[in-house]
Design an enzyme around this catalytic site. Structure first.
Site, mmCIF file in Angstrom:
data_model
loop_
_atom_site.group_PDB
_atom_site.id
_atom_site.type_symbol
_atom_site.label_atom_id
_atom_site.label_comp_id
_atom_site.label_asym_id
_atom_site.label_seq_id
_atom_site.Cartn_x
_atom_site.Cartn_y
_atom_site.Cartn_z
ATOM 1 C CE LYS A 113 23.533 12.792 22.885
ATOM 2 N NZ LYS A 113 24.776 12.998 22.130
ATOM 3 N NE ARG B 293 20.892 22.963 25.061
ATOM 4 C CZ ARG B 293 19.723 23.303 24.247
ATOM 5 N NH1 ARG B 293 19.502 22.150 23.585
ATOM 6 N NH2 ARG B 293 19.541 24.488 24.097
ATOM 7 N NE ARG C 131 24.794 13.073 13.158
ATOM 8 C CZ ARG C 131 24.811 13.423 14.349
ATOM 9 N NH1 ARG C 131 24.362 12.764 15.511
ATOM 10 N NH2 ARG C 131 25.265 14.756 14.629
ATOM 11 N NE ARG D 274 22.013 15.327 11.705
ATOM 12 C CZ ARG D 274 21.827 14.757 13.136
ATOM 13 N NH1 ARG D 274 21.567 13.633 13.233
ATOM 14 N NH2 ARG D 274 22.052 15.512 13.915
ATOM 15 N NE ARG E 17 26.116 19.979 16.892
ATOM 16 C CZ ARG E 17 26.105 20.059 15.537
ATOM 17 N NH1 ARG E 17 25.745 21.252 14.910
ATOM 18 N NH2 ARG E 17 26.178 18.976 14.876
#
Length: 190
Positions: A15, A90, A129, A135, A146
């Site tokens: 996204k 969401r 990622r 992260r 998630r």
């Protein structure tokens, strides 16, 4: 015509990448709730401290905090000619909040771009990622949680936008540039 777009899909589907490309193509800001939260976390703002209590547990930030940030951001000058919203809404309550915001701002939604990919592909992308960007919120457990929350709470929202004739579904697997071309073609055909 101003483009006011939502870009939706599970974590790791691309996204943010597609929002950045569409932002450049249409000359409008890509607004990522994730980036806004990470900025606040990094800078230790009050909102960041509140959000950190949730993200540290792999949970999503509550609607009240998110709705306020989104409305303020959509009302900024650079968003007057359009925007791409990534990571919001969401939940069904956020759809209602967004509908109200857009009515108050007199800025109707143009389309909802829905990206999708296989679960294994998503897990691989997010793990990559996490390694590349360092992260801490991308642990395998947090990722799985998630993705599960997305499947239960957010994916059903696509039916709402489909019923309104706003849904543009695109396969999020493949070459980044080709996916972007497909999105633009579908948007321009509307």
């Amino acid at each position: 015509m101003a483009q006011r777009l939502l870009i939706m899909g599970p974590q790791g589907v691309g996204k943010g990448t597609q929002a950045a490309l569409l932002s450049k193509h249409y000359g409008i800001p890509a607004i990522s709730t994730g980036d806004i939260f990470r900025y606040n976390l990094k800078n230790g703002t009050e909102l960041g401290k509140q959000a950190k209590a949730y993200t540290d547990k792999g949970e999503l930030v509550p609607d009240e905090l998110t709705n306020k940030i989104v409305k303020d951001r959509l009302g900024m000058d650079d968003a007057a000619q359009g925007w791409i919203l990534d990571g919001y809404p969401r939940s069904a309550s956020q759809v209602e909040a967004l509908d109200k915001m857009l009515k108050e701002l007199d800025t109707p939604l143009t389309a909802v771009v829905a990206l999708d990919a296989d679960h294994d592909v998503l897990m691989q992308r997010i793990a990559k990622r996490a390694k590349e960007e360092g992260r801490a919120d991308d642990t395998p457990e947090a990722i799985a949680k998630r993705l599960d929350i997305y499947a239960k709470e957010t994916a059903p929202l696509l039916d709402i936008y489909k019923s309104r004739g706003l849904l543009v579904a695109v396969d999020g697997q493949g070459e980044v540039d080709q996916i972007c071309k497909e999105i633009i073609t579908k948007l321009d055909e509307r």
